[in-house]
Design an enzyme around this catalytic site. Structure first.
Site, PDB file in Angstrom:
ATOM      1  N   HIS A   1       0.842  -1.210   0.000  1.00  0.00           N
ATOM      2  CA  HIS A   1       0.000   0.000   0.000  1.00  0.00           C
ATOM      3  C   HIS A   1       0.872   1.253   0.000  1.00  0.00           C
ATOM      4  O   HIS A   1       0.671   2.165  -0.829  1.00  0.00           O
ATOM      5  CB  HIS A   1      -0.904  -0.026   1.240  1.00  0.00           C
ATOM      6  CG  HIS A   1      -1.711   1.213   1.443  1.00  0.00           C
ATOM      7  ND1 HIS A   1      -3.059   1.285   1.162  1.00  0.00           N
ATOM      8  CD2 HIS A   1      -1.366   2.453   1.924  1.00  0.00           C
ATOM      9  CE1 HIS A   1      -3.504   2.494   1.442  1.00  0.00           C
ATOM     10  NE2 HIS A   1      -2.504   3.214   1.910  1.00  0.00           N
ATOM     11  N   GLU A   2       1.815   1.312   0.919  1.00  0.00           N
ATOM     12  CA  GLU A   2       2.654   2.510   1.029  1.00  0.00           C
ATOM     13  C   GLU A   2       3.572   2.668  -0.177  1.00  0.00           C
ATOM     14  O   GLU A   2       3.949   3.786  -0.526  1.00  0.00           O
ATOM     15  CB  GLU A   2       3.482   2.454   2.320  1.00  0.00           C
ATOM     16  CG  GLU A   2       2.653   2.436   3.590  1.00  0.00           C
ATOM     17  CD  GLU A   2       1.699   3.610   3.707  1.00  0.00           C
ATOM     18  OE1 GLU A   2       1.990   4.680   3.132  1.00  0.00           O
ATOM     19  OE2 GLU A   2       0.657   3.457   4.376  1.00  0.00           O
TER      20      GLU A   2
ATOM     21  N   HIS B   1       1.873   4.903  -2.679  1.00  0.00           N
ATOM     22  CA  HIS B   1       2.044   6.332  -2.369  1.00  0.00           C
ATOM     23  C   HIS B   1       3.465   6.791  -2.694  1.00  0.00           C
ATOM     24  O   HIS B   1       3.672   7.854  -3.287  1.00  0.00           O
ATOM     25  CB  HIS B   1       1.774   6.584  -0.884  1.00  0.00           C
ATOM     26  CG  HIS B   1       0.342   6.402  -0.471  1.00  0.00           C
ATOM     27  ND1 HIS B   1      -0.705   6.945  -1.168  1.00  0.00           N
ATOM     28  CD2 HIS B   1      -0.203   5.745   0.592  1.00  0.00           C
ATOM     29  CE1 HIS B   1      -1.840   6.642  -0.563  1.00  0.00           C
ATOM     30  NE2 HIS B   1      -1.564   5.908   0.498  1.00  0.00           N
TER      31      HIS B   1
END
Length: 433
Positions: free
Chosen positions: A24-25, A28
């Site tokens: 997920h990170e 980003h």
């Protein structure tokens, strides 16, 4: 041995959880760097740092509590109207805003004026904030496809589990026949347990839904159907009865209620059936719809969850479940007396469902979730474009920091809900056995 397998199941889930958070990170991080935003930190977990390494301008690390993760981008919020980033107000609400604004600038270095998050165009900020949840969606789809097409799922098949001796309306909920009950068409036709129906009324039946629909649509008709019995085809004949049977939706799933339809009179055996790509997409679409419905219904489940945690209420199978509950479920999976391939498939299913939940949850348009930042960027784009059309001055960037008091309230609600789920998972967990 059972305890060891239970612990192993929890460890496997913990590793999968860390991978999902890091993935997920990474969404980003990669998009932020793509658009030239400086990212001082990429961390998996919260609390004390147990390992870190700096590469370039970013510190990569793992923290002690694997319950989330974050990347730190400079300039998440714009300066105030006077261009200040560190002024402190005595008002608690203003203080929240100014603390958030100061944190966004605390690592500002010379030359970073053009590398701050808020200076990027709204569509770029939307991409950066959407990339994290999107990575979870991609992982969920990949894991679901792995199970559906590689391992298969438990489904009703065209193999006969048992033959009903008589016609009984399913709404009566009884198994034994009465003298007045007519013999079932399947029994009259000579169907036997273990038969596999390969065609019905001249139409091939490769899956249970196709066969079920053909039977339901044949009420009152004389039909022939072919079964594979011990490796040879046997043709049977029956007059399909009309009976009260369970209602199905357009996707072939059973729903509440009953309908009058054709009835042959046998129970299908269940088995592990691999899905093709089209069937997998349909199955995943249905699950996304179910997940959205569950998310909408979440507030209504809180009273029952409270009763299960602090009262004598039962823990419903569809009750909200947290990380601890999911870890216990994976521990139970490891102790089940089923083939290792099916244990692995169930592990992957749990992890896929977790990633799907992460995607949907993070897309809620509320700060401090990713969806809240997306909503802020979209609102900024809307009002700037509207000002351009109306020939008005550019209103400038939307100050998301002004919503931080709301974000703290939302975060407080999430924390309280998480604690409630945690207590329920410990004292009255959801069990799969």
């Amino acid at each position: 041995m059972t305890t060891l397998m239970f612990i192993l199941g929890i460890v496997v889930f913990a590793v999968g959880l860390l991978v999902s958070i890091a993935w997920h990170e990474l969404g980003h991080l990669s998009t932020a760097k793509l658009f030239g935003i400086r990212v001082p930190q990429y961390m998996v977990g919260f609390g004390p740092t147990i390992w870190s390494r700096r590469k370039g301008e970013t510190e990569y690390g793992i923290k002690a509590v694997p319950l989330g993760g974050y990347i730190r981008m400079i300039g998440m919020f714009p300066p105030d109207d006077q261009g200040r980033v560190s002024a402190r107000s005595t008002s608690p609400w203003r203080g929240m805003i100014e603390d958030a604004r100061s944190a966004a600038f605390e690592e500002l270095r010379p030359g970073d004026e053009t590398r701050m998050f808020y200076t990027r165009k709204p569509w770029k900020r939307v991409i950066v904030m959407f990339a994290g949840p999107f990575m979870n969606l991609v992982l969920a789809v990949a894991l679901f496809l792995t199970v559906l097409m590689g391992f298969g799922i438990q489904k009703e098949t065209t193999v006969v589990e048992s033959v009903s001796p008589c016609v009984i309306a399913q709404s009566q909920h009884r198994d034994s026949c009465k003298k007045a009950d007519p013999a079932s068409p399947a029994a009259q036709a000579g169907m036997k347990a273990g038969d596999r129906i390969v065609s019905f009324d001249g139409k091939p039946t490769e899956d249970w839904n196709t066969l079920s629909d053909l039977i339901r649509d044949s009420a009152g008709k004389d039909v022939s159907f072919v079964v594979d019995r011990d490796g040879r085809d046997v043709t049977l004949h029956a007059k399909i009865a009309t009976n009260q049977v369970a209602k199905k939706d357009a996707g072939g799933n059973y729903v509440d209620g009953y309908v009058k339809a054709g009835f042959l009179g046998f129970s299908p055996a269940t088995g592990v059936v691999k899905q093709d790509f089209g069937e997998s997409v349909t199955w995943m679409t249905d699950r996304v719809g179910d997940a959205v419905d569950s998310l909408v219904a979440l507030p209504g489940k809180i009273p029952a969850l409270w009763d299960a945690a602090f009262g004598d209420g039962p823990r419903e199978p569809d009750s909200p479940m947290g990380i601890v509950g999911a870890a216990r479920v994976t521990g139970e999976i490891a102790t089940l007396d089923i083939p290792a391939s099916q244990q692995l498939a169930m592990f992957v299913f749990v992890l896929a469902g977790f990633n799907l939940s992460l995607f949907l949850f993070n897309m809620l348009p509320l700060l401090p979730l990713d969806g809240g930042h997306i909503a802020g960027a979209l609102w900024e784009s809307l009002r700037r474009n509207l000002a351009r059309v109306l020939r008005r001055p550019d209103p400038g960037p939307f100050d998301v920091a002004k919503l931080m008091p709301v974000a703290y309230v939302v975060a407080g609600i999430f924390v309280c809900f998480t604690v409630l789920v945690l207590i329920a998972d410990v004292v009255n967990p959801v069990k799969i056995s």
